[in-house]
Design a protein around this motif. Structure first.
Motif, PDB file in Angstrom:
ATOM      1  N   GLY A  16       0.845  -1.191   0.000  1.00 59.11           N
ATOM      2  CA  GLY A  16       0.000   0.000   0.000  1.00 59.11           C
ATOM      3  C   GLY A  16       0.880   1.241   0.000  1.00 59.11           C
ATOM      4  N   GLN A  17       0.523   2.218   0.812  1.00 56.12           N
ATOM      5  CA  GLN A  17       1.331   3.426   0.945  1.00 56.12           C
ATOM      6  C   GLN A  17       2.581   3.089   1.744  1.00 56.12           C
ATOM      7  OE1 GLN A  17       0.812   6.605  -0.234  1.00 56.12           O
ATOM      8  NE2 GLN A  17      -0.908   5.787  -1.402  1.00 56.12           N
ATOM      9  N   ARG A  18       3.742   3.476   1.227  1.00 54.89           N
ATOM     10  CA  ARG A  18       5.016   3.202   1.895  1.00 54.89           C
ATOM     11  C   ARG A  18       5.580   4.508   2.435  1.00 54.89           C
ATOM     12  NH1 ARG A  18       8.215  -1.135   0.162  1.00 54.89           N
ATOM     13  NH2 ARG A  18       9.953   0.298  -0.137  1.00 54.89           N
ATOM     14  N   VAL A  19       5.943   4.503   3.729  1.00 52.02           N
ATOM     15  CA  VAL A  19       6.454   5.722   4.361  1.00 52.02           C
ATOM     16  C   VAL A  19       7.674   5.364   5.210  1.00 52.02           C
ATOM     17  CG1 VAL A  19       5.937   7.673   5.863  1.00 52.02           C
ATOM     18  CG2 VAL A  19       4.129   6.699   4.441  1.00 52.02           C
ATOM     19  N   LEU A  20       8.797   5.996   4.894  1.00 55.76           N
ATOM     20  CA  LEU A  20      10.006   5.847   5.695  1.00 55.76           C
ATOM     21  C   LEU A  20       9.856   6.714   6.935  1.00 55.76           C
ATOM     22  CD1 LEU A  20      12.953   4.860   6.059  1.00 55.76           C
ATOM     23  CD2 LEU A  20      13.656   6.861   4.726  1.00 55.76           C
ATOM     24  N   LEU A  81      -2.187   8.644  10.099  1.00 56.94           N
ATOM     25  CA  LEU A  81      -3.459   8.114  10.582  1.00 56.94           C
ATOM     26  C   LEU A  81      -4.499   8.127   9.466  1.00 56.94           C
ATOM     27  CD1 LEU A  81      -4.556   7.088  13.305  1.00 56.94           C
ATOM     28  CD2 LEU A  81      -5.407   9.386  13.704  1.00 56.94           C
ATOM     29  N   ASP A  82      -4.514   9.199   8.700  1.00 54.65           N
ATOM     30  CA  ASP A  82      -5.433   9.269   7.565  1.00 54.65           C
ATOM     31  C   ASP A  82      -5.113   8.212   6.516  1.00 54.65           C
ATOM     32  OD1 ASP A  82      -6.946  11.310   8.650  1.00 54.65           O
ATOM     33  OD2 ASP A  82      -5.860  12.890   7.610  1.00 54.65           O
ATOM     34  N   LEU A  83      -3.811   8.018   6.214  1.00 58.10           N
ATOM     35  CA  LEU A  83      -3.411   6.986   5.249  1.00 58.10           C
ATOM     36  C   LEU A  83      -3.827   5.603   5.734  1.00 58.10           C
ATOM     37  CD1 LEU A  83       0.181   8.130   4.180  1.00 58.10           C
ATOM     38  CD2 LEU A  83      -1.913   8.201   2.796  1.00 58.10           C
ATOM     39  N   ALA A  84      -3.612   5.324   7.009  1.00 56.78           N
ATOM     40  CA  ALA A  84      -3.960   4.016   7.572  1.00 56.78           C
ATOM     41  C   ALA A  84      -5.469   3.786   7.543  1.00 56.78           C
ATOM     42  CB  ALA A  84      -3.436   3.901   8.993  1.00 56.78           C
ATOM     43  N   GLY A  85      -6.221   4.848   7.718  1.00 55.80           N
ATOM     44  CA  GLY A  85      -7.676   4.732   7.686  1.00 55.80           C
ATOM     45  C   GLY A  85      -8.224   4.467   6.302  1.00 55.80           C
ATOM     46  N   LYS A  86      -7.452   4.785   5.275  1.00 57.71           N
ATOM     47  CA  LYS A  86      -7.904   4.628   3.895  1.00 57.71           C
ATOM     48  C   LYS A  86      -7.468   3.318   3.253  1.00 57.71           C
ATOM     49  CE  LYS A  86      -7.947   9.573   3.051  1.00 57.71           C
ATOM     50  NZ  LYS A  86      -7.252  10.684   2.399  1.00 57.71           N
ATOM     51  N   GLY A  87      -6.480   2.638   3.840  1.00 60.68           N
ATOM     52  CA  GLY A  87      -6.008   1.399   3.227  1.00 60.68           C
ATOM     53  C   GLY A  87      -4.721   0.929   3.861  1.00 60.68           C
ATOM     54  N   ASP A  88      -4.013   0.074   3.145  1.00 60.02           N
ATOM     55  CA  ASP A  88      -2.768  -0.487   3.669  1.00 60.02           C
ATOM     56  C   ASP A  88      -1.684   0.572   3.784  1.00 60.02           C
ATOM     57  OD1 ASP A  88      -3.845  -3.030   3.851  1.00 60.02           O
ATOM     58  OD2 ASP A  88      -3.258  -3.560   1.820  1.00 60.02           O
ATOM     59  N   LEU A  89      -0.938   0.489   4.883  1.00 60.82           N
ATOM     60  CA  LEU A  89       0.154   1.409   5.153  1.00 60.82           C
ATOM     61  C   LEU A  89       1.343   0.598   5.627  1.00 60.82           C
ATOM     62  CD1 LEU A  89       1.356   4.271   5.655  1.00 60.82           C
ATOM     63  CD2 LEU A  89       0.322   4.156   7.944  1.00 60.82           C
ATOM     64  N   THR A  90       2.502   0.822   5.012  1.00 58.94           N
ATOM     65  CA  THR A  90       3.728   0.155   5.424  1.00 58.94           C
ATOM     66  C   THR A  90       4.706   1.194   5.935  1.00 58.94           C
ATOM     67  OG1 THR A  90       3.405  -1.633   3.835  1.00 58.94           O
ATOM     68  CG2 THR A  90       5.629  -1.330   4.686  1.00 58.94           C
ATOM     69  N   LEU A  91       5.088   1.043   7.204  1.00 59.56           N
ATOM     70  CA  LEU A  91       6.076   1.924   7.822  1.00 59.56           C
ATOM     71  C   LEU A  91       7.446   1.303   7.601  1.00 59.56           C
ATOM     72  CD1 LEU A  91       4.227   2.668  11.181  1.00 59.56           C
ATOM     73  CD2 LEU A  91       4.158   3.982   9.047  1.00 59.56           C
ATOM     74  N   LEU A  92       8.322   2.040   6.950  1.00 60.94           N
ATOM     75  CA  LEU A  92       9.655   1.545   6.619  1.00 60.94           C
ATOM     76  C   LEU A  92      10.682   2.050   7.618  1.00 60.94           C
ATOM     77  CD1 LEU A  92       9.470   2.309   2.794  1.00 60.94           C
ATOM     78  CD2 LEU A  92       9.101   0.100   3.900  1.00 60.94           C
ATOM     79  N   TRP A 109       1.030   2.856  18.067  1.00 56.96           N
ATOM     80  CA  TRP A 109       0.427   4.158  18.386  1.00 56.96           C
ATOM     81  C   TRP A 109      -0.713   4.457  17.411  1.00 56.96           C
ATOM     82  CZ3 TRP A 109       0.686   7.925  22.029  1.00 56.96           C
ATOM     83  CH2 TRP A 109       0.135   9.159  21.704  1.00 56.96           C
ATOM     84  N   LEU A 110      -0.464   4.266  16.127  1.00 60.45           N
ATOM     85  CA  LEU A 110      -1.484   4.539  15.113  1.00 60.45           C
ATOM     86  C   LEU A 110      -2.674   3.594  15.255  1.00 60.45           C
ATOM     87  CD1 LEU A 110       0.822   5.176  12.025  1.00 60.45           C
ATOM     88  CD2 LEU A 110      -0.425   6.896  13.358  1.00 60.45           C
ATOM     89  N   GLU A 111      -2.407   2.323  15.534  1.00 56.33           N
ATOM     90  CA  GLU A 111      -3.494   1.355  15.749  1.00 56.33           C
ATOM     91  C   GLU A 111      -4.349   1.784  16.943  1.00 56.33           C
ATOM     92  OE1 GLU A 111      -4.506  -1.158  13.967  1.00 56.33           O
ATOM     93  OE2 GLU A 111      -2.795  -1.637  12.688  1.00 56.33           O
ATOM     94  N   ASP A 112      -3.699   2.212  18.012  1.00 52.49           N
ATOM     95  CA  ASP A 112      -4.430   2.676  19.196  1.00 52.49           C
ATOM     96  C   ASP A 112      -5.289   3.892  18.860  1.00 52.49           C
ATOM     97  OD1 ASP A 112      -3.158   0.667  20.620  1.00 52.49           O
ATOM     98  OD2 ASP A 112      -1.757   2.025  21.654  1.00 52.49           O
ATOM     99  N   GLU A 113      -4.739   4.803  18.084  1.00 55.30           N
ATOM    100  CA  GLU A 113      -5.486   6.007  17.702  1.00 55.30           C
ATOM    101  C   GLU A 113      -6.671   5.664  16.800  1.00 55.30           C
ATOM    102  OE1 GLU A 113      -5.282   9.373  18.573  1.00 55.30           O
ATOM    103  OE2 GLU A 113      -4.033   8.532  20.148  1.00 55.30           O
ATOM    104  N   LEU A 114      -6.478   4.732  15.875  1.00 49.94           N
ATOM    105  CA  LEU A 114      -7.584   4.313  15.004  1.00 49.94           C
ATOM    106  C   LEU A 114      -8.691   3.650  15.825  1.00 49.94           C
ATOM    107  CD1 LEU A 114      -5.697   2.901  11.901  1.00 49.94           C
ATOM    108  CD2 LEU A 114      -7.189   4.907  11.956  1.00 49.94           C
ATOM    109  N   GLU A 115      -8.296   2.850  16.797  1.00 50.20           N
ATOM    110  CA  GLU A 115      -9.276   2.194  17.665  1.00 50.20           C
ATOM    111  C   GLU A 115     -10.007   3.232  18.515  1.00 50.20           C
ATOM    112  OE1 GLU A 115      -9.073  -0.815  21.387  1.00 50.20           O
ATOM    113  OE2 GLU A 115      -7.922  -1.402  19.606  1.00 50.20           O
TER     114      GLU A 115
END
Length: 131
Positions: A16-20, A81-92, A109-115
């Motif tokens: 999905g979206q890749r972010v370093l 958080l917005d990217l993760a809410g829209k689809g797959d996100l890979t943290l590099l 942290w992001l999973e907790d915030e989404l929850e």
């Protein structure tokens, strides 16, 4: 879904979206080979990063202090958080340790915030037959 992956691993269709999310650019990686974006401001502060790598702070302490930094600066991670809410996100990340790194802490942290946000609200439809 949020995944964590070494920046040196091959690109996968499921990324999905890749972010370093490291403060420093990884060695031997060309910028056009990233196939994603670099958000260095979401990485731990230089002082915390150096303390962790020097062994002055264990992973539990690193996690606690990094989460405090994240809480103090939501403007750094809110786009993720917005990217993760829209689809797959890979943290590099570049580190060799696949379990004890900033990307793992950030992903949690992001999973907790989404929850905490809860499910996205959807439009409510009412049947007009009974009205």
């Amino acid at each position: 879904m949020i995944r964590c992956k070494r920046v040196y691993a091959s690109i996968d269709a499921q990324d999905g979206q890749r972010v370093l999310v490291d403060r420093l650019w990884p060695r031997n990686v060309r910028k056009d080979d990233l196939h994603g974006q670099w958000l260095r401001e979401v990485a731990p502060s230089d002082a915390l990063r150096k303390a962790f790598h020097a062994g002055a702070v264990d992973f539990a302490g690193f996690t606690q202090r990094y989460r405090q930094e994240l809480a103090a600066h939501p403007e750094h991670w809110y786009a993720l958080l917005d990217l993760a809410g829209k689809g797959d996100l890979t943290l590099l990340y570049a580190g060799k340790d696949t379990e004890h790194n900033n990307a793992q802490v950030l992903a949690q942290w992001l999973e907790d915030e989404l929850e905490r946000r809860g499910p996205a609200s959807s439009p409510v439809c009412y049947a007009t037959d009974n009205l």
